[in-house]
Motif scaffolding. Sequence first.
Motif, PDB file in Angstrom:
ATOM      1  N   VAL A  97      48.866  45.931  27.996  1.00 49.28           N
ATOM      2  CA  VAL A  97      48.681  44.863  28.980  1.00 49.28           C
ATOM      3  C   VAL A  97      48.909  45.413  30.392  1.00 49.28           C
ATOM      4  O   VAL A  97      48.160  45.103  31.316  1.00 49.28           O
ATOM      5  CB  VAL A  97      49.613  43.665  28.678  1.00 49.28           C
ATOM      6  CG1 VAL A  97      49.580  42.652  29.809  1.00 49.28           C
ATOM      7  CG2 VAL A  97      49.218  43.005  27.364  1.00 49.28           C
ATOM      8  N   MET A  98      49.929  46.245  30.549  1.00 46.40           N
ATOM      9  CA  MET A  98      50.195  46.850  31.855  1.00 46.40           C
ATOM     10  C   MET A  98      49.017  47.722  32.301  1.00 46.40           C
ATOM     11  O   MET A  98      48.634  47.718  33.465  1.00 46.40           O
ATOM     12  CB  MET A  98      51.478  47.676  31.831  1.00 46.40           C
ATOM     13  CG  MET A  98      52.749  46.869  31.592  1.00 46.40           C
ATOM     14  SD  MET A  98      53.002  45.586  32.828  1.00 46.40           S
ATOM     15  CE  MET A  98      52.647  44.129  31.848  1.00 46.40           C
ATOM     16  N   VAL A 101      46.325  45.422  33.551  1.00 41.81           N
ATOM     17  CA  VAL A 101      46.655  44.924  34.892  1.00 41.81           C
ATOM     18  C   VAL A 101      46.329  45.994  35.932  1.00 41.81           C
ATOM     19  O   VAL A 101      45.719  45.709  36.971  1.00 41.81           O
ATOM     20  CB  VAL A 101      48.148  44.505  34.970  1.00 41.81           C
ATOM     21  CG1 VAL A 101      48.573  44.258  36.411  1.00 41.81           C
ATOM     22  CG2 VAL A 101      48.395  43.262  34.118  1.00 41.81           C
ATOM     23  N   CYS A 102      46.729  47.231  35.659  1.00 40.99           N
ATOM     24  CA  CYS A 102      46.463  48.334  36.595  1.00 40.99           C
ATOM     25  C   CYS A 102      44.968  48.572  36.785  1.00 40.99           C
ATOM     26  O   CYS A 102      44.542  49.011  37.848  1.00 40.99           O
ATOM     27  CB  CYS A 102      47.131  49.622  36.107  1.00 40.99           C
ATOM     28  SG  CYS A 102      48.921  49.584  36.234  1.00 40.99           S
ATOM     29  N   ARG A 103      44.194  48.276  35.768  1.00 40.54           N
ATOM     30  CA  ARG A 103      42.732  48.477  35.838  1.00 40.54           C
ATOM     31  C   ARG A 103      42.014  47.203  36.286  1.00 40.54           C
ATOM     32  O   ARG A 103      40.799  47.096  36.180  1.00 40.54           O
ATOM     33  CB  ARG A 103      42.204  48.926  34.491  1.00 40.54           C
ATOM     34  CG  ARG A 103      42.893  50.160  33.944  1.00 40.54           C
ATOM     35  CD  ARG A 103      41.931  51.275  33.793  1.00 40.54           C
ATOM     36  NE  ARG A 103      42.582  52.411  33.154  1.00 40.54           N
ATOM     37  CZ  ARG A 103      42.689  53.587  33.731  1.00 40.54           C
ATOM     38  NH1 ARG A 103      42.188  53.771  34.916  1.00 40.54           N
ATOM     39  NH2 ARG A 103      43.281  54.585  33.124  1.00 40.54           N
ATOM     40  N   ASP A 104      42.804  46.224  36.746  1.00 36.35           N
ATOM     41  CA  ASP A 104      42.268  44.961  37.275  1.00 36.35           C
ATOM     42  C   ASP A 104      41.436  44.195  36.246  1.00 36.35           C
ATOM     43  O   ASP A 104      40.395  43.634  36.553  1.00 36.35           O
ATOM     44  CB  ASP A 104      41.441  45.231  38.539  1.00 36.35           C
ATOM     45  CG  ASP A 104      41.280  43.983  39.389  1.00 36.35           C
ATOM     46  OD1 ASP A 104      42.161  43.093  39.315  1.00 36.35           O
ATOM     47  OD2 ASP A 104      40.265  43.879  40.115  1.00 36.35           O
ATOM     48  N   ILE A 105      41.910  44.219  35.001  1.00 35.77           N
ATOM     49  CA  ILE A 105      41.284  43.439  33.935  1.00 35.77           C
ATOM     50  C   ILE A 105      42.039  42.116  33.850  1.00 35.77           C
ATOM     51  O   ILE A 105      43.256  42.093  33.680  1.00 35.77           O
ATOM     52  CB  ILE A 105      41.335  44.200  32.592  1.00 35.77           C
ATOM     53  CG1 ILE A 105      40.525  45.497  32.708  1.00 35.77           C
ATOM     54  CG2 ILE A 105      40.823  43.330  31.451  1.00 35.77           C
ATOM     55  CD1 ILE A 105      40.664  46.423  31.520  1.00 35.77           C
ATOM     56  N   ASN A 109      39.765  38.140  30.502  1.00 32.53           N
ATOM     57  CA  ASN A 109      39.009  39.226  29.875  1.00 32.53           C
ATOM     58  C   ASN A 109      39.794  39.858  28.730  1.00 32.53           C
ATOM     59  O   ASN A 109      39.229  40.206  27.691  1.00 32.53           O
ATOM     60  CB  ASN A 109      38.636  40.299  30.908  1.00 32.53           C
ATOM     61  CG  ASN A 109      37.501  39.872  31.808  1.00 32.53           C
ATOM     62  OD1 ASN A 109      36.735  38.976  31.489  1.00 32.53           O
ATOM     63  ND2 ASN A 109      37.391  40.519  32.959  1.00 32.53           N
ATOM     64  N   LEU A 110      41.086  40.020  28.917  1.00 36.84           N
ATOM     65  CA  LEU A 110      41.928  40.589  27.863  1.00 36.84           C
ATOM     66  C   LEU A 110      41.952  39.667  26.642  1.00 36.84           C
ATOM     67  O   LEU A 110      41.799  40.122  25.511  1.00 36.84           O
ATOM     68  CB  LEU A 110      43.345  40.832  28.390  1.00 36.84           C
ATOM     69  CG  LEU A 110      44.262  41.689  27.541  1.00 36.84           C
ATOM     70  CD1 LEU A 110      43.649  43.051  27.264  1.00 36.84           C
ATOM     71  CD2 LEU A 110      45.610  41.850  28.223  1.00 36.84           C
ATOM     72  N   HIS A 111      42.100  38.366  26.888  1.00 39.61           N
ATOM     73  CA  HIS A 111      42.057  37.394  25.785  1.00 39.61           C
ATOM     74  C   HIS A 111      40.699  37.437  25.089  1.00 39.61           C
ATOM     75  O   HIS A 111      40.628  37.356  23.852  1.00 39.61           O
ATOM     76  CB  HIS A 111      42.354  35.983  26.295  1.00 39.61           C
ATOM     77  CG  HIS A 111      43.791  35.720  26.548  1.00 39.61           C
ATOM     78  ND1 HIS A 111      44.546  34.890  25.766  1.00 39.61           N
ATOM     79  CD2 HIS A 111      44.637  36.197  27.497  1.00 39.61           C
ATOM     80  CE1 HIS A 111      45.788  34.850  26.220  1.00 39.61           C
ATOM     81  NE2 HIS A 111      45.863  35.640  27.277  1.00 39.61           N
ATOM     82  N   ALA A 112      39.631  37.568  25.879  1.00 40.32           N
ATOM     83  CA  ALA A 112      38.284  37.624  25.298  1.00 40.32           C
ATOM     84  C   ALA A 112      38.134  38.858  24.408  1.00 40.32           C
ATOM     85  O   ALA A 112      37.503  38.788  23.347  1.00 40.32           O
ATOM     86  CB  ALA A 112      37.232  37.624  26.405  1.00 40.32           C
TER      87      ALA A 112
END
Length: 125
Positions: A97-98, A101-105, A109-112
Amino acid sequence: MYIEIDFNSDEALYLQLRNQIILGIALDQYHEGDALPSVRQLADDIGINMHTVNKAYSVLRQDGYVKVDRRRGAVIAVDVVKEEHMQQLKAKLRPMVMEAVCRDISRENLHAMIDEIYNDYGWLE
């Protein structure tokens, strides 16, 4: 037991084997109490070293997917305490997850992506 190993992959063979067995459990191909093939038999079937299979079984045991029965060998045993397992999974997810966040996702989008993985195996209703 169907196991698919990619001998050209950079991922260690024992990890591929571990992940294939976990996938089989998740897909309901292997059930609580099912005996896995002997180390020797699975090594012969796949064409890998017995020590590689033994290491995969050891990691599965440490992770709470398999127990060793003196008479039956390695047996599927996934009845690990759910809360404990959720905490372990959360610890593994945190760095991912970190990284997102660093890759501006975005969270969406992560949930998808997670939903897509669930959909790939038919786990979402």
